[in-house]
Write an enzyme that holds these catalytic residues in place. Structure first.
Site, mmCIF file in Angstrom:
data_model
loop_
_atom_site.group_PDB
_atom_site.id
_atom_site.type_symbol
_atom_site.label_atom_id
_atom_site.label_comp_id
_atom_site.label_asym_id
_atom_site.label_seq_id
_atom_site.Cartn_x
_atom_site.Cartn_y
_atom_site.Cartn_z
ATOM 1 N N LYS A 262 -1.495 2.667 1.407
ATOM 2 C CA LYS A 262 -2.501 2.317 2.419
ATOM 3 C C LYS A 262 -3.107 3.585 3.011
ATOM 4 O O LYS A 262 -2.421 4.586 3.177
ATOM 5 C CB LYS A 262 -1.863 1.459 3.524
ATOM 6 C CG LYS A 262 -1.574 0.044 3.066
ATOM 7 C CD LYS A 262 -1.142 -0.856 4.192
ATOM 8 C CE LYS A 262 -0.856 -2.258 3.676
ATOM 9 N NZ LYS A 262 -2.082 -2.955 3.207
ATOM 10 N N ARG A 337 0.848 -11.716 -3.169
ATOM 11 C CA ARG A 337 0.610 -12.781 -4.147
ATOM 12 C C ARG A 337 1.638 -12.733 -5.289
ATOM 13 O O ARG A 337 1.962 -13.759 -5.885
ATOM 14 C CB ARG A 337 -0.822 -12.689 -4.673
ATOM 15 C CG ARG A 337 -1.138 -11.419 -5.387
ATOM 16 C CD ARG A 337 -2.636 -11.156 -5.512
ATOM 17 N NE ARG A 337 -3.231 -10.734 -4.241
ATOM 18 C CZ ARG A 337 -4.541 -10.536 -4.049
ATOM 19 N NH1 ARG A 337 -5.398 -10.727 -5.046
ATOM 20 N NH2 ARG A 337 -4.995 -10.158 -2.881
#
Ligand code: BES
Ligand code: MN
Ligand code: ZN
Length: 488
Positions: A262, A337
């Site tokens: 990130k 996911r």
């Protein structure tokens, strides 16, 4: 310290403050001792959630905390929950209060009382486990709900409100806890303890078992971490169950992004809360018995952190998931996911009547809906409608986004069945389309709580920090569940 609630037909003698609801028009309750003009001169008009404290001169009588309930015709349980939260904040420095708030909406003693208890308990919740100075804790620990009539309904509503707000506070505590204080294995230990205390069957799966089960998504995301993964399966089986629901929660204990690290410190700092979905599911499971839920509910908590290291998942790697589908990794930050996929596959194998997953899944959903709403997407209108009804009752707002199948091609891969990211557009939809590959024909809905997972400030039932969004929604959904029609 959690608030203790009780019900009484009259105001107890020794209470420190009395919380008195006052409408914006009509008669002023006799206990106030001032007329409308006098209150107006003090700047109190009875507007919704407005508060004013009247301190007696003698010190012998209780303080009166007035709380506005606005126009009584506009009152509903969502307004009442926030009114109760404001009243609790205004009286948090007194040790005990009594209030007639449960009675302000005619003919709904049970749901009103539940909302009042939720508003008070959630507004007073603080997480100070790691502070030496506990002075941030509120003094208010005893609340008497005063009702001359329907005391059985008030009592029942109180117990419901205690169950739901305790669940929310527990989930908030988990989400507020720093990542090194709550690893996947520690979280699984907590889950086992909660299961034991609330009549659930619990099974914890370690890395070797997950490999043997073919859970390539959860094991793959965990590859970069020194902390092992955990999957926790929880089962709630009531006597004479009406239907069967599966819940799947994203439990990323810390999301660094992995190799696709990130980019900012701010985006990192929030990612201790990337297990908010799993926390909401665990807390929901813990409340089902107390809420006398008649639905059978099975939960999968998918827990790991997402870290970069020499052993981490790489871009271009291909994972084989529990249902046999292969996934080419194009961004290791799209990890949620991957772990949900295995949980959804396992859930679908048991052919439930409905399956819900809840996850802090996409910044795209946060960008689209902001911090006060979760996104909902799914393959079955009946399931989504039931979630929307729960949303209205709980004030945990939802907005439906499209599961637009044309966009499935954005997930096409040259080497595997799909990639783990779409393009730059419609990120909440492509994430949900990815998940839909793992649910088979099960009626399913996905809740993206990336936006409302935390709050910037105290407002109504929300407090700064982790919100535990989805906990009351899921409890309400399970409590009111009916089998949806097979097709959309
Ligand atoms: N946990 C994040 C999503 C998130 C973002 C939650 C902000 C709460 C606040 C998730 O794992 C993530 O990193 N998603 C990526 C997906 C992208 C790489 C396709 C995102 O949204 O940027
Ligand atoms: Mn991520
Ligand atoms: Zn994440």
């Amino acid at each position: 310290m959690r608030t203790a609630f009780s019900v009484s037909k009259s105001v107890p003698a020794k209470v420190a403050a009395i919380v008195i609801p006052v409408a914006a028009s009509g008669p002023i309750p006799s206990g106030v001792g001032l007329n409308r003009a006098q209150l107006a001169a003090l700047g109190f008009e009875g507007k919704t959630s407005q508060t004013h404290t009247l301190t007696p001169a003698t010190g012998k009588t209780a303080v009166r905390v007035l709380v506005g309930i606005g126009d009584v015709r506009d009152l509903n349980t969502s307004v009442l929950r926030n009114v109760a939260a404001s009243a609790a904040r205004a009286s948090s420095r007194y040790e005990s209060i009594a209030t007639t708030l449960p009675g302000v909406i005619r003919g709904s003693a049970k749901t009103s009382t539940q909302a009042v208890v939720e508003g008070i308990a959630l507004a007073l919740h603080r997480w100070v486990a790691l502070k030496n100075d506990k002075s941030g804790l509120v003094k208010l620990t005893s609340v008497t709900l005063v009702s001359a009539e329907k005391t059985a309904d008030v009592q029942a509503g109180m117990l419901m409100g205690i169950a739901t707000s305790t669940a929310v506070c527990t989930a908030r505590d988990f989400a507020n806890t720093p990542p090194s204080h709550l690893t996947a294995s520690q979280f699984a230990d907590h889950a086992v303890a909660i299961a034991k205390a609330s009549g659930l069957e619990a099974t914890v799966y370690n890395r070797d078992q997950l490999i043997a089960m073919g859970c390539g998504g959860l094991v793959g995301v965990n590859a970069g971490s020194t902390e092992p993964p955990r999957m926790v399966k929880l089962v709630y089986t009531p006597t004479s169950a009406k239907g069967k629901v599966v819940l799947v929660g994203k439990g990323v204990m810390y999301d660094s992004g992995g190799i696709s690290l990130k980019p900012t410190n701010e985006s990192h700092a929030a990612m201790k809360m990337d297990m908010s979905g799993a926390a909401a599911v665990l807390s929901t499971m813990g409340a089902l018995r107390a809420m006398k839920v008649k639905t059978q509910v099975t939960a999968y908590l998918m827990c790991t952190d997402n870290m970069p290291s020499g052993s981490a998942l790489k871009l271009g790697d291909v994972l084989t998931m529990r249902n046999g589908k292969t996934v080419e990794i194009h961004n290791t930050d799209a990890e949620g996911r991957l772990i949900l996929a295995d949980g959804l596959s396992l859930g679908a194998e048991s052919k439930p009547d409905a399956m819900i997953d809840i996850a802090t899944l996409t910044g795209a959903c946060l960008a689209a809906l902001g911090k006060r709403m979760a996104g909902v997407l799914g393959n079955n209108a009946g399931v989504i409608d039931q979630l929307k009804a729960s949303s209205t009752r709980t004030d945990e707002l939802l907005w439906e986004l499209p599961l637009f199948t044309d966009y499935r091609r954005m997930l096409d891969s040259n080497v595997a069945d799909m990639r783990n990211i779409g393009g730059p557009l419609a990120g909440a939809t492509t994430a949900a389309l990815f998940l839909s590959e793992f649910v088979g024909s099960t009626p399913w809905a996905h809740l993206d709580i990336a936006g409302p997972m935390d709050a910037d400030s105290d407002s109504g039932w929300l407090n700064r920090g982790a919100t535990a969004y989805g906990t009351r929604l899921l409890i309400d959904f399970c409590a009111n569940f009916t089998k949806p029609a097979k097709k959309k």
